[in-house]
Scaffold this motif. Structure first.
Motif, short mmCIF file in Angstrom:
data_model
loop_
_atom_site.label_atom_id
_atom_site.label_comp_id
_atom_site.label_asym_id
_atom_site.label_seq_id
_atom_site.Cartn_x
_atom_site.Cartn_y
_atom_site.Cartn_z
N LEU A 135 -4.70 9.85 -15.73
CA LEU A 135 -5.50 8.63 -15.86
C LEU A 135 -4.79 7.44 -15.24
N ALA A 136 -3.48 7.35 -15.44
CA ALA A 136 -2.71 6.26 -14.83
C ALA A 136 -2.77 6.34 -13.31
N ALA A 137 -2.67 7.53 -12.77
CA ALA A 137 -2.77 7.71 -11.31
C ALA A 137 -4.14 7.27 -10.82
N ALA A 138 -5.19 7.64 -11.53
CA ALA A 138 -6.54 7.26 -11.13
C ALA A 138 -6.73 5.75 -11.22
N ASP A 139 -6.22 5.14 -12.29
CA ASP A 139 -6.33 3.69 -12.44
C ASP A 139 -5.59 2.96 -11.32
N LEU A 140 -4.38 3.42 -11.01
CA LEU A 140 -3.61 2.80 -9.94
C LEU A 140 -4.29 3.00 -8.59
N SER A 141 -4.85 4.17 -8.39
CA SER A 141 -5.57 4.45 -7.15
C SER A 141 -6.76 3.51 -6.99
N ASP A 142 -7.51 3.32 -8.07
CA ASP A 142 -8.66 2.39 -8.03
C ASP A 142 -8.20 0.96 -7.75
N ALA A 143 -7.14 0.54 -8.41
CA ALA A 143 -6.63 -0.83 -8.21
C ALA A 143 -6.12 -0.99 -6.79
N ALA A 144 -5.42 0.02 -6.28
CA ALA A 144 -4.89 -0.06 -4.92
C ALA A 144 -6.04 -0.12 -3.91
N ALA A 145 -7.09 0.64 -4.15
CA ALA A 145 -8.24 0.62 -3.24
C ALA A 145 -8.92 -0.75 -3.25
N GLU A 146 -8.94 -1.36 -4.42
CA GLU A 146 -9.58 -2.67 -4.55
C GLU A 146 -8.78 -3.77 -3.86
N HIS A 147 -7.45 -3.63 -3.85
CA HIS A 147 -6.60 -4.71 -3.36
C HIS A 147 -5.87 -4.41 -2.06
N THR A 148 -6.03 -3.21 -1.54
CA THR A 148 -5.37 -2.85 -0.29
C THR A 148 -6.34 -2.05 0.58
N ALA A 149 -5.83 -1.53 1.66
CA ALA A 149 -6.65 -0.69 2.54
C ALA A 149 -6.65 0.77 2.11
N LEU A 150 -6.01 1.10 0.97
CA LEU A 150 -5.98 2.48 0.51
C LEU A 150 -7.35 2.94 0.05
N THR A 151 -7.66 4.20 0.29
CA THR A 151 -8.86 4.78 -0.27
C THR A 151 -8.46 5.65 -1.44
N ALA A 167 0.81 -1.21 0.00
CA ALA A 167 0.00 0.00 0.00
C ALA A 167 0.85 1.27 0.00
N MET A 168 1.97 1.25 0.73
CA MET A 168 2.83 2.44 0.79
C MET A 168 3.47 2.71 -0.57
N ASP A 169 3.94 1.66 -1.25
CA ASP A 169 4.53 1.84 -2.58
C ASP A 169 3.49 2.38 -3.55
N ALA A 170 2.31 1.82 -3.55
CA ALA A 170 1.25 2.26 -4.44
C ALA A 170 0.90 3.73 -4.18
N GLU A 171 0.79 4.10 -2.92
CA GLU A 171 0.45 5.48 -2.58
C GLU A 171 1.53 6.45 -3.07
N GLU A 172 2.79 6.06 -2.92
CA GLU A 172 3.88 6.92 -3.38
C GLU A 172 3.87 7.06 -4.90
N ILE A 173 3.63 5.97 -5.61
CA ILE A 173 3.59 6.02 -7.07
C ILE A 173 2.41 6.86 -7.53
N ILE A 174 1.26 6.72 -6.88
CA ILE A 174 0.09 7.53 -7.22
C ILE A 174 0.41 9.01 -7.05
N ASP A 175 1.03 9.37 -5.92
CA ASP A 175 1.40 10.77 -5.68
C ASP A 175 2.36 11.29 -6.76
N LEU A 176 3.35 10.48 -7.12
CA LEU A 176 4.30 10.89 -8.15
C LEU A 176 3.61 11.10 -9.50
#
Length: 75
Positions: A57-73, A8-17
């Motif tokens: 769009l890539a950030a949004a897609d990754l955010s959606d995937a992260a939310a689906e597979h982790t505790a990220l919102t 989740a931390m890696d995904a959140e950092e990549i989304i922010d970037l």
């Protein structure tokens, strides 16, 4: 296409970037020097405006995937 496990931390950092890169490149879109540099170094590739949209769009897609597979919102 395969998948790459991210915590989740890696995904959140990549989304922010990706989100920040989209904003920065979006600010460059339409500026003559940025357009010239883009045309010179990436001829035939996406314009800064198109690249900004693709990154957002890539950030949004990754955010959606992260939310689906982790505790990220989604952000």
């Amino acid at each position: 296409m395969g998948s790459v496990p991210l915590d989740a931390m890696d995904a959140e950092e990549i989304i922010d970037l990706l989100e920040h890169a989209a904003v920065v490149i979006g600010q460059l879109a339409g500026q003559q020097m940025a357009e010239l540099v883009n045309a010179e170094h990436a001829p035939g590739e996406r314009s800064p405006a198109e690249l900004s949209i693709d990154l957002a769009l890539a950030a949004a897609d990754l955010s959606d995937a992260a939310a689906e597979h982790t505790a990220l919102t989604p952000s």
